[in-house]
Motif scaffolding. Structure first.
Motif, short mmCIF file in Angstrom:
data_model
loop_
_atom_site.label_atom_id
_atom_site.label_comp_id
_atom_site.label_asym_id
_atom_site.label_seq_id
_atom_site.Cartn_x
_atom_site.Cartn_y
_atom_site.Cartn_z
N VAL A 112 -15.53 38.48 10.88
CA VAL A 112 -16.49 38.29 9.79
C VAL A 112 -15.77 37.60 8.64
O VAL A 112 -14.84 38.15 8.06
N GLU A 113 -16.21 36.40 8.30
CA GLU A 113 -15.60 35.64 7.21
C GLU A 113 -16.25 35.93 5.88
O GLU A 113 -15.63 35.76 4.82
N SER A 114 -17.52 36.34 5.90
CA SER A 114 -18.23 36.59 4.65
C SER A 114 -19.39 37.54 4.92
O SER A 114 -19.97 37.53 6.00
N VAL A 155 -6.75 10.36 2.36
CA VAL A 155 -7.91 9.47 2.38
C VAL A 155 -9.19 10.29 2.50
O VAL A 155 -9.22 11.34 3.13
N VAL A 156 -10.23 9.82 1.85
CA VAL A 156 -11.56 10.42 1.98
C VAL A 156 -12.35 9.55 2.96
O VAL A 156 -12.43 8.32 2.80
N CYS A 157 -12.91 10.18 3.98
CA CYS A 157 -13.58 9.42 5.04
C CYS A 157 -14.81 10.14 5.54
O CYS A 157 -15.03 11.31 5.22
N ARG A 158 -15.61 9.43 6.30
CA ARG A 158 -16.81 9.98 6.92
C ARG A 158 -16.53 10.20 8.40
O ARG A 158 -16.09 9.28 9.10
N ILE A 159 -16.75 11.42 8.86
CA ILE A 159 -16.43 11.81 10.24
C ILE A 159 -17.71 12.16 10.98
O ILE A 159 -18.58 12.84 10.44
N GLN A 160 -17.79 11.71 12.22
CA GLN A 160 -18.97 11.96 13.04
C GLN A 160 -18.55 12.66 14.33
O GLN A 160 -17.52 12.34 14.92
N VAL A 161 -19.35 13.64 14.76
CA VAL A 161 -19.10 14.36 16.00
C VAL A 161 -20.26 14.14 16.95
O VAL A 161 -21.38 13.79 16.53
N ASN A 162 -20.03 14.35 18.23
CA ASN A 162 -21.06 14.10 19.24
C ASN A 162 -22.16 15.15 19.21
O ASN A 162 -23.34 14.84 19.37
N ASN A 163 -21.76 16.41 19.05
CA ASN A 163 -22.72 17.51 19.06
C ASN A 163 -22.75 18.19 17.70
O ASN A 163 -21.78 18.17 16.96
N SER A 164 -23.88 18.82 17.41
CA SER A 164 -24.04 19.51 16.13
C SER A 164 -23.05 20.67 16.04
O SER A 164 -22.91 21.47 16.98
N ILE A 165 -22.34 20.76 14.91
CA ILE A 165 -21.38 21.84 14.68
C ILE A 165 -21.71 22.57 13.39
O ILE A 165 -22.38 22.03 12.51
N CYS A 166 -21.23 23.80 13.28
CA CYS A 166 -21.44 24.61 12.08
C CYS A 166 -20.24 24.47 11.16
O CYS A 166 -19.10 24.70 11.58
N THR A 167 -20.49 24.11 9.93
CA THR A 167 -19.41 23.99 8.96
C THR A 167 -19.96 24.22 7.57
O THR A 167 -21.18 24.26 7.35
N GLU A 168 -19.06 24.37 6.61
CA GLU A 168 -19.43 24.52 5.21
C GLU A 168 -18.48 23.68 4.37
O GLU A 168 -17.41 23.29 4.83
N LYS A 169 -18.87 23.43 3.14
CA LYS A 169 -17.95 22.75 2.24
C LYS A 169 -16.77 23.68 1.94
O LYS A 169 -16.95 24.89 1.78
N PHE A 170 -15.57 23.11 1.87
CA PHE A 170 -14.37 23.89 1.63
C PHE A 170 -14.49 24.69 0.33
O PHE A 170 -14.02 25.83 0.26
N ASP A 198 -17.05 26.08 -0.88
CA ASP A 198 -17.96 27.22 -0.73
C ASP A 198 -17.41 28.29 0.22
O ASP A 198 -17.42 29.47 -0.10
N PHE A 199 -16.97 27.86 1.41
CA PHE A 199 -16.41 28.77 2.41
C PHE A 199 -15.16 28.10 2.99
O PHE A 199 -15.26 27.28 3.90
N ALA A 200 -14.01 28.47 2.45
CA ALA A 200 -12.77 27.78 2.83
C ALA A 200 -12.51 27.87 4.33
O ALA A 200 -12.12 26.88 4.96
#
Length: 587
Positions: A371-373, A505-520, A522-524
């Motif tokens: 449990v992270e949060s 560098v700041v870049c735009r990253i794309q993945v093949n399948n939908s993944i769950c993530t949050e902004k660092f 908000d939830f490191a």
């Protein structure tokens, strides 16, 4: 950036009411303003019911005075329907309802009695380091010294190791449970065990040290609160692990990237005949590791502690080493050092987040994770993201004990209803309904390039394997947005086409399948990641921006839709919103 998610205005269009759900979004590139609205005869009623449902999820109790009588009737009918569905799926032992439930004093006493033994703080400790440094042996010795393993089991392992002509491996057999690991003497999967001191409950995560199994090490370190970096003092072994390409270096960088902020650096094998508890050897290792730890981002004075041990003999672990063996050591033993570590407290009242690391069938679907949060109780309704499956918590297990509720930082096994095992993958996230985790296929991130492969150029089109919490997914760098000046820490004005080792560098990253993530920010733990290719870590990074969108809970289907602003042109969604077909346009 989404400026508002609420009912803004109610207008008329023919015989229909039109209600604006999502007011406006302003983009930096175009400056256009968007409005997402839904049209229908009873849309205002639907919104009130939607808000009523949201209040239930947040508080568990609805104040009847805040809603009109017909609204309460609608909600009660929904709950009756939900009870009928539960009765069909669980005919023998239906689970008690949680909404509108008053917890009695008897239930409070039972809950307090169940969790009385678990009122100690809980920490996850990952053992990392180069192969053959003694991680599994040290972990096994800890379990033996803390009474988790009896003498008869140790004698059995001693005989088994002797039969394989590996007499010194018997302590590692406590952590390395499968036959392949015992034959090769190498940990492959992350071992897991529990022990307690007077003040703390610990979960040991024994990570593999061989470079072929770094993805498994990443999985273990992503669940850890603190790390124990095991270094062999034996002549030649420290040098092998610390030199370029050694796993000591990579493990330290990965641990820092994955959120292990506190580090115990234990110098193992001090009883070896090439060392004999030599202070000179200990000081040599400390002097070489300190600059590297600083370069990796650790505050050595506050976040790192060095201490000598013998994992095989159990010296300076539960009790301090005898002065006759090591007269120069005046510091704590390993158990004392672990007890003294302080970490940042977690928020038990935040949105629930539990990345799923494993799942299996056991009288239902059972998922495992840390449990992270937030907190979870039996009977809670949650979402499994990114497939948006609504589930109900039937049972919670912590350290093999069933509990009624659990808070952040705990390693849990949760039995769920409403989803099948085959519909869950590692990296899915168990999330609260009111504030679900974002599910994306693209995001903006800040990357630090560590060391690219020979002849490789980091530019748009670069492909790698993304490791973020329990997710392992192929990704592509779609666009380099700007480079960060290493001195000023500000974006450079010059357009960047490619970057070299050491660049940020700041870049735009794309993945093949939908993944769950949050902004660092908000939830490191759900916003930090690594990029690897061909068995080598090439970059570490953090998620800085997610696609613009918002989440709506449909009152009839009790599931969610994530709407992202993707086009400037008029479009009709095929999925219904609140039972009506919404449209969206540009004003």
């Amino acid at each position: 950036m989404v400026q508002q998610v609420a009912k803004e205005s109610v207008g008329t269009k023919g015989n229909h009411k039109r209600t604006t759900i999502f007011t406006y979004t302003h983009t930096k590139r175009t400056g256009f303003r968007f409005i997402l609205y839904a049209e229908g005869k009873d849309i205002e009623e639907d919104i009130r019911s939607l808000q009523l449902d949201s209040a239930e999820e947040n508080n568990g109790v609805v104040n009847p005075g805040d809603a009109r009588p017909e609204e309460v009737e609608v909600v009660d009918k929904m709950e009756e329907d939900s009870e009928e569905v539960q009765a069909v799926s669980q005919p023998v032992h239906p689970e008690p309802k949680v909404k509108h439930k008053e917890v009695s004093a008897v239930e409070d006493a039972e809950s307090q009695q169940e969790t009385e033994g678990n009122n100690k703080r809980h920490l996850n400790v990952v053992f990392i380091g180069h192969v053959d440094a003694g991680k599994s042996t040290t972990g096994g010795q800890i379990l033996f010294l803390s009474g988790q393993v009896d003498d008869r089991t140790i004698q059995k392992y001693e005989k088994e190791a002797k039969d394989k002509s590996r007499e010194s491996w018997y302590m590692a057999y406590i952590m390395d449970t499968n036959e392949e690991e015992r034959i090769k003497g190498k940990t492959v999967e992350v071992g897991r065990a529990h022990f307690e001191t007077e003040t703390t409950r610990f979960t040991i995560l024994d990570a593999p040290g061989h470079k072929s199994y770094v993805p498994n090490m990443i999985s273990g370190a992503s669940q850890a609160d603190i790390g124990v970096l095991v270094i062999s003092a034996r002549k030649g072994e420290f040098e092998t692990g610390f030199e370029k390409g050694g796993q000591t270096r990579e493990h330290v960088m990965l641990a820092k990237t994955l959120g292990v902020t506190k580090l115990l650096l234990v110098v193992n094998k001090m009883d070896d005949h090439t060392v004999n508890w030599s202070k000179e050897r200990y000081d040599e290792i400390e002097s070489k590791m300190t600059p590297f730890l600083k370069a990796s981002g650790y505050n050595v004075k506050k976040d790192v502690q060095f201490l000598p041990i013998s994992g095989l003999m159990g010296l300076n672990m539960k009790t301090r080493v005898d002065k006759s063996l090591c007269p120069w050591w005046n510091g704590p033993c390993l158990f004392e050092a672990l007890d003294r570590i302080e970490i940042t407290p977690r928020d038990p009242n935040g949105p629930f987040r539990m990345p799923i690391i494993d799942k299996f069938k056991d009288m239902g679907t059972v998922v495992m994770g840390k449990v992270e949060s937030g907190s979870v109780r039996e009977g809670d309704s949650l979402l499994v993201m990114p497939n948006k499956a609504q589930v109900k918590v039937l049972a919670i297990y912590c350290d093999d004990n069933r509990v009624r509720h659990a808070g952040p930082g705990e390693n849990l096994r949760i039995r769920l209803s409403g989803i099948e095992e085959e519909d869950i993958l590692s990296g899915f996230v168990l999330s609260s309904v009111a504030k679900p985790v974002a599910a994306v296929t693209e995001f903006i991130a800040q990357l630090q390039i560590l060391e690219l492969l020979d002849n490789a150029i980091f530019t748009a089109g670069y492909k790698a394997v993304l490791h973020i919490h329990a997710v392992v997914e192929e990704c592509e760098i779609v666009e380099l947005l700007h480079q960060i000046d290493l001195k000023t820490k500000k974006p450079m004005k010059k357009k960047v086409l490619f970057v070299k080792n050491g660049a940020i560098v700041v870049c735009r990253i794309q993945v093949n399948n939908s993944i769950c993530t949050e902004k660092f920010a908000d939830f490191a733990q759900l916003g930090r990641f690594t990029l690897r290719t061909e068995g080598k870590t090439v970059a570490v990074g953090k998620v800085t921006e997610l696609p613009t969108g918002y989440y709506v809970v449909d009152k009839d289907m009790e599931c969610g839709y994530l709407f992202s602003i993707l086009s400037l042109y008029h479009k009709t969604f095929t999925d219904g919103l609140l039972g009506e077909q919404p449209t969206w346009g540009i004003l």
